[in-house]
Design a protein around this motif. Structure first.
Motif, PDB file in Angstrom:
ATOM      1  N   VAL A 193     111.002  32.055   1.601  1.00  0.00           N
ATOM      2  CA  VAL A 193     111.654  33.284   1.143  1.00  0.00           C
ATOM      3  C   VAL A 193     112.004  33.171  -0.341  1.00  0.00           C
ATOM      4  O   VAL A 193     111.852  34.128  -1.104  1.00  0.00           O
ATOM      5  CB  VAL A 193     112.923  33.582   1.976  1.00  0.00           C
ATOM      6  N   THR A 194     112.460  32.007  -0.755  1.00  0.00           N
ATOM      7  CA  THR A 194     112.814  31.800  -2.163  1.00  0.00           C
ATOM      8  C   THR A 194     111.606  32.011  -3.070  1.00  0.00           C
ATOM      9  O   THR A 194     111.708  32.649  -4.126  1.00  0.00           O
ATOM     10  CB  THR A 194     113.389  30.389  -2.364  1.00  0.00           C
ATOM     11  N   LEU A 195     110.452  31.490  -2.671  1.00  0.00           N
ATOM     12  CA  LEU A 195     109.247  31.683  -3.475  1.00  0.00           C
ATOM     13  C   LEU A 195     108.837  33.152  -3.523  1.00  0.00           C
ATOM     14  O   LEU A 195     108.372  33.641  -4.557  1.00  0.00           O
ATOM     15  CB  LEU A 195     108.104  30.834  -2.918  1.00  0.00           C
ATOM     16  N   LEU A 196     108.999  33.868  -2.416  1.00  0.00           N
ATOM     17  CA  LEU A 196     108.689  35.296  -2.422  1.00  0.00           C
ATOM     18  C   LEU A 196     109.597  36.046  -3.396  1.00  0.00           C
ATOM     19  O   LEU A 196     109.157  36.963  -4.091  1.00  0.00           O
ATOM     20  CB  LEU A 196     108.840  35.877  -1.010  1.00  0.00           C
ATOM     21  N   VAL A 209     118.077  27.168 -12.503  1.00  0.00           N
ATOM     22  CA  VAL A 209     116.949  26.856 -13.374  1.00  0.00           C
ATOM     23  C   VAL A 209     115.932  25.968 -12.665  1.00  0.00           C
ATOM     24  O   VAL A 209     114.721  26.108 -12.878  1.00  0.00           O
ATOM     25  CB  VAL A 209     117.448  26.203 -14.680  1.00  0.00           C
ATOM     26  N   SER A 210     116.385  25.078 -11.784  1.00  0.00           N
ATOM     27  CA  SER A 210     115.441  24.186 -11.093  1.00  0.00           C
ATOM     28  C   SER A 210     114.457  24.983 -10.242  1.00  0.00           C
ATOM     29  O   SER A 210     113.278  24.616 -10.131  1.00  0.00           O
ATOM     30  CB  SER A 210     116.192  23.168 -10.229  1.00  0.00           C
ATOM     31  N   ARG A 211     114.896  26.083  -9.644  1.00  0.00           N
ATOM     32  CA  ARG A 211     113.985  26.906  -8.861  1.00  0.00           C
ATOM     33  C   ARG A 211     112.916  27.534  -9.743  1.00  0.00           C
ATOM     34  O   ARG A 211     111.738  27.592  -9.373  1.00  0.00           O
ATOM     35  CB  ARG A 211     114.774  28.000  -8.129  1.00  0.00           C
ATOM     36  N   ALA A 212     113.329  28.019 -10.912  1.00  0.00           N
ATOM     37  CA  ALA A 212     112.352  28.599 -11.832  1.00  0.00           C
ATOM     38  C   ALA A 212     111.385  27.532 -12.343  1.00  0.00           C
ATOM     39  O   ALA A 212     110.191  27.795 -12.515  1.00  0.00           O
ATOM     40  CB  ALA A 212     113.080  29.273 -12.995  1.00  0.00           C
ATOM     41  N   VAL A 213     111.891  26.322 -12.583  1.00  0.00           N
ATOM     42  CA  VAL A 213     111.044  25.226 -13.051  1.00  0.00           C
ATOM     43  C   VAL A 213     109.941  24.923 -12.039  1.00  0.00           C
ATOM     44  O   VAL A 213     108.784  24.683 -12.410  1.00  0.00           O
ATOM     45  CB  VAL A 213     111.899  23.971 -13.324  1.00  0.00           C
ATOM     46  N   ILE A 214     110.295  24.925 -10.761  1.00  0.00           N
ATOM     47  CA  ILE A 214     109.305  24.635  -9.714  1.00  0.00           C
ATOM     48  C   ILE A 214     108.130  25.601  -9.806  1.00  0.00           C
ATOM     49  O   ILE A 214     106.960  25.207  -9.759  1.00  0.00           O
ATOM     50  CB  ILE A 214     109.962  24.710  -8.333  1.00  0.00           C
ATOM     51  N   ARG A 215     108.446  26.892  -9.969  1.00  0.00           N
ATOM     52  CA  ARG A 215     107.371  27.886 -10.008  1.00  0.00           C
ATOM     53  C   ARG A 215     106.644  27.869 -11.352  1.00  0.00           C
ATOM     54  O   ARG A 215     105.491  28.283 -11.437  1.00  0.00           O
ATOM     55  CB  ARG A 215     107.939  29.274  -9.697  1.00  0.00           C
ATOM     56  N   GLY A 259     104.621  38.639   2.286  1.00  0.00           N
ATOM     57  CA  GLY A 259     104.587  37.512   3.217  1.00  0.00           C
ATOM     58  C   GLY A 259     103.211  37.225   3.768  1.00  0.00           C
ATOM     59  O   GLY A 259     103.029  36.220   4.476  1.00  0.00           O
ATOM     60  N   GLN A 260     102.211  38.045   3.436  1.00  0.00           N
ATOM     61  CA  GLN A 260     100.843  37.748   3.867  1.00  0.00           C
ATOM     62  C   GLN A 260     100.326  36.536   3.122  1.00  0.00           C
ATOM     63  O   GLN A 260      99.596  35.711   3.666  1.00  0.00           O
ATOM     64  CB  GLN A 260      99.936  38.958   3.611  1.00  0.00           C
ATOM     65  N   SER A 261     100.706  36.437   1.847  1.00  0.00           N
ATOM     66  CA  SER A 261     100.349  35.295   1.025  1.00  0.00           C
ATOM     67  C   SER A 261     101.327  35.238  -0.138  1.00  0.00           C
ATOM     68  O   SER A 261     102.046  36.199  -0.398  1.00  0.00           O
ATOM     69  CB  SER A 261      98.914  35.417   0.496  1.00  0.00           C
ATOM     70  N   ILE A 262     101.356  34.098  -0.846  1.00  0.00           N
ATOM     71  CA  ILE A 262     102.244  33.921  -1.995  1.00  0.00           C
ATOM     72  C   ILE A 262     101.445  34.150  -3.265  1.00  0.00           C
ATOM     73  O   ILE A 262     100.298  33.748  -3.382  1.00  0.00           O
ATOM     74  CB  ILE A 262     102.875  32.515  -2.004  1.00  0.00           C
ATOM     75  N   SER A 263     102.075  34.817  -4.213  1.00  0.00           N
ATOM     76  CA  SER A 263     101.405  35.140  -5.476  1.00  0.00           C
ATOM     77  C   SER A 263     100.831  33.888  -6.141  1.00  0.00           C
ATOM     78  O   SER A 263     101.405  32.809  -6.055  1.00  0.00           O
ATOM     79  CB  SER A 263     102.403  35.808  -6.423  1.00  0.00           C
ATOM     80  N   HIS A 264      99.710  34.057  -6.828  1.00  0.00           N
ATOM     81  CA  HIS A 264      99.075  32.924  -7.527  1.00  0.00           C
ATOM     82  C   HIS A 264      99.295  32.985  -9.026  1.00  0.00           C
ATOM     83  O   HIS A 264      98.693  32.228  -9.768  1.00  0.00           O
ATOM     84  CB  HIS A 264      97.565  32.922  -7.224  1.00  0.00           C
ATOM     85  N   LYS A 272     105.969  22.993  -1.082  1.00  0.00           N
ATOM     86  CA  LYS A 272     106.283  21.606  -0.699  1.00  0.00           C
ATOM     87  C   LYS A 272     107.453  21.069  -1.526  1.00  0.00           C
ATOM     88  O   LYS A 272     108.363  20.430  -0.989  1.00  0.00           O
ATOM     89  CB  LYS A 272     105.049  20.724  -0.892  1.00  0.00           C
ATOM     90  N   VAL A 273     107.417  21.331  -2.850  1.00  0.00           N
ATOM     91  CA  VAL A 273     108.506  20.851  -3.708  1.00  0.00           C
ATOM     92  C   VAL A 273     109.801  21.573  -3.366  1.00  0.00           C
ATOM     93  O   VAL A 273     110.875  20.956  -3.297  1.00  0.00           O
ATOM     94  CB  VAL A 273     108.144  21.055  -5.195  1.00  0.00           C
ATOM     95  N   MET A 274     109.723  22.888  -3.128  1.00  0.00           N
ATOM     96  CA  MET A 274     110.913  23.650  -2.759  1.00  0.00           C
ATOM     97  C   MET A 274     111.512  23.120  -1.454  1.00  0.00           C
ATOM     98  O   MET A 274     112.736  23.077  -1.286  1.00  0.00           O
ATOM     99  CB  MET A 274     110.568  25.124  -2.616  1.00  0.00           C
ATOM    100  N   SER A 275     110.649  22.693  -0.529  1.00  0.00           N
ATOM    101  CA  SER A 275     111.133  22.128   0.732  1.00  0.00           C
ATOM    102  C   SER A 275     111.867  20.818   0.499  1.00  0.00           C
ATOM    103  O   SER A 275     112.909  20.551   1.113  1.00  0.00           O
ATOM    104  CB  SER A 275     109.955  21.901   1.694  1.00  0.00           C
ATOM    105  N   GLN A 276     111.336  19.997  -0.406  1.00  0.00           N
ATOM    106  CA  GLN A 276     112.012  18.739  -0.721  1.00  0.00           C
ATOM    107  C   GLN A 276     113.361  18.991  -1.377  1.00  0.00           C
ATOM    108  O   GLN A 276     114.354  18.312  -1.069  1.00  0.00           O
ATOM    109  CB  GLN A 276     111.115  17.900  -1.639  1.00  0.00           C
ATOM    110  N   VAL A 277     113.421  19.980  -2.264  1.00  0.00           N
ATOM    111  CA  VAL A 277     114.689  20.335  -2.911  1.00  0.00           C
ATOM    112  C   VAL A 277     115.677  20.876  -1.880  1.00  0.00           C
ATOM    113  O   VAL A 277     116.882  20.605  -1.942  1.00  0.00           O
ATOM    114  CB  VAL A 277     114.450  21.360  -4.031  1.00  0.00           C
ATOM    115  N   THR A 278     115.170  21.634  -0.902  1.00  0.00           N
ATOM    116  CA  THR A 278     116.023  22.187   0.148  1.00  0.00           C
ATOM    117  C   THR A 278     116.732  21.096   0.930  1.00  0.00           C
ATOM    118  O   THR A 278     117.882  21.256   1.350  1.00  0.00           O
ATOM    119  CB  THR A 278     115.190  23.066   1.103  1.00  0.00           C
TER     120      THR A 278
END
Length: 410
Positions: A333-336, A123-129, A404-409, A139-145
């Motif tokens: 990769v997680t965000l993708l 759930v924390s991953r979904a919360v980030i997005r 991977g060209q860009s991350i969805s907005h 950046k937040v996902m990196s801190q969680v990593t």
């Protein structure tokens, strides 16, 4: 992304990241904290080595199974209730482990622990997005990593200290206390981040349709493999630490901390760089760099172990560099994965975690016991697991070059 995200959390971003990171590290922390107490528990409960292994397998497979559902349920009922109920069950199961009078009871309560702890990281991953646009989310996902990767490394040290100074039951009382603290913190601080307009109608037909939508999407499956499997190239050495460090490198238990310090440093370094380059590098380039580091050091590690007898002067550094490469690429990769189907981010996080935790279970129960008594075997298995993730990513880039060209907005 929740349209009201800026109103939900007014404290510094790093504080939100810490709250989510602590949720994320609960699962791996619960896996490894009691590993140093295996022999003590076996003696206390008159359990065999096979039965002790079952306490780990029960947890891992419970974790993998329920991780299929945590995110999907949160897509319908909200993120906050799933987190709080998960922490409640985890705390009660930890108390059950501490009070267990037989190996059967311990196996049962470990399975219940596994069923509940996935709620935090899924759930924390979904919360980030829900809360952040792409560059901030990275950046937040990196801190969680950082916390997620650090947990498997420091957990055995905490468990070993508790075992030496108290008893094996204290390890599970400690985990119970962690559960209580996290429940209170999340009850008071965690907002509901899933907007009412974004909730999925909960029924079996809709749930199965969602699983089919994600599971039949080859992009999703390949990205889940690319993010979930390479972690085990490092996790294999953590699981094999007593043999690798004690038998192969001749270290005393009190010297094991050097391995964990180096591994933690690699994870922190990779995650920090990932956060720094968020929005400055395309996702595909960052992922390519992470895999290039893991591949290069994996090959070098295998060659070195094939030619020379492993020695503490050099054998720990390849694992730390591998950890750096993994932490560099995995937040992206997680965000993708989460952005392939924005309307089902909770379910996507669930399925992604299921792939990773299933791989963790196979490594713990099958691969590690087979290869841990050979440094060449360890290096080979580590390289092969990373290569599976790499092949998945290479195929994605060739088949769907826009990923991977860009991350969805959205």
């Amino acid at each position: 992304m929740n349209p009201d995200a800026q109103k939900l959390w007014r404290a510094p971003q790093w504080a939100f990241a810490v709250l989510l990171a602590l949720l994320g590290m609960l699962g791996p922390f619960s896996i490894d904290t009691y590993l140093p107490a295996f022999s003590g528990i076996a003696q206390s409960l008159d359990a065999s080595a096979v039965q002790m292994q079952q306490t780990l397998s029960a947890y891992l497979f419970g974790f993998a199974f329920m991780s299929l559902f945590h995110g999907a349920i949160s897509d319908s009922f909200g993120r906050r209730p799933v987190v709080l109920w998960g922490l409640t069950v985890f705390t009660l199961a930890s108390v059950g482990c501490a009070l267990s009078q037989s190996i059967g009871q311990l196996i049962f309560f470990r399975a219940v622990q596994g069923l509940s702890t996935g709620a935090g990281i899924v759930v924390s991953r979904a919360v980030i997005r829900d809360m952040f646009p792409p560059s901030q989310a990275q950046k937040v996902m990196s801190q969680v990593t950082i916390f997620f990767g650090v947990a498997p490394a420091i957990a055995p040290m905490v468990g070993g200290w508790l075992l030496v100074h108290t008893s094996w039951q204290a390890i599970f009382w400690f985990l119970s206390g962690v559960g209580v603290v996290l429940w209170v913190a999340n009850y008071r601080l965690l907002p509901e981040t899933l907007h009412l307009t974004q909730r999925q109608h909960f029924n079996v037909k809709n749930l199965l349709a969602g699983y089919w939508q994600l599971g039949s999407d080859p992009r999703f499956v390949l990205l889940a493999l690319a993010s979930g499997v390479p972690f085990n190239g490092m996790f294999l050495y953590v699981l094999s630490a007593p043999v690798f460090l004690g038998e192969h490198l001749g270290l005393q238990p009190q010297q094991f901390f050097w391995f964990f310090i180096l591994t933690i440093s690699g994870i922190m370094g990779g995650a920090l760089v990932s956060g720094r380059v968020a929005g400055k590098q395309t996702p595909k380039r960052q992922i390519r760099n992470g895999f290039a580091i893991m591949l290069g050091i994996g090959v070098l590690n295998l060659v070195a172990n094939g030619l020379f007898k492993a020695h503490v002067s050099w054998a720990l550094f390849p694992i730390a560099i591998f950890a750096f490469g993994w932490a560099l690429m995995v937040p992206v990769v997680t965000l993708l994965v989460l952005d392939l189907h924005p309307e089902r981010r909770g379910m996507a996080s669930s399925l992604q975690m299921f792939v990773g935790s299933t791989a963790n279970g196979l490594v713990a129960g099958v691969i590690a016991p087979l290869v841990m008594h050979s440094t060449v075997g360890l290096a080979t298995a580590s390289l092969l697991m990373m290569s599976l993730g790499l092949c998945s990513w290479v195929y994605i880039r060739r088949r769907w070059p826009d990923i991977g060209q860009s991350i969805s907005h959205t």
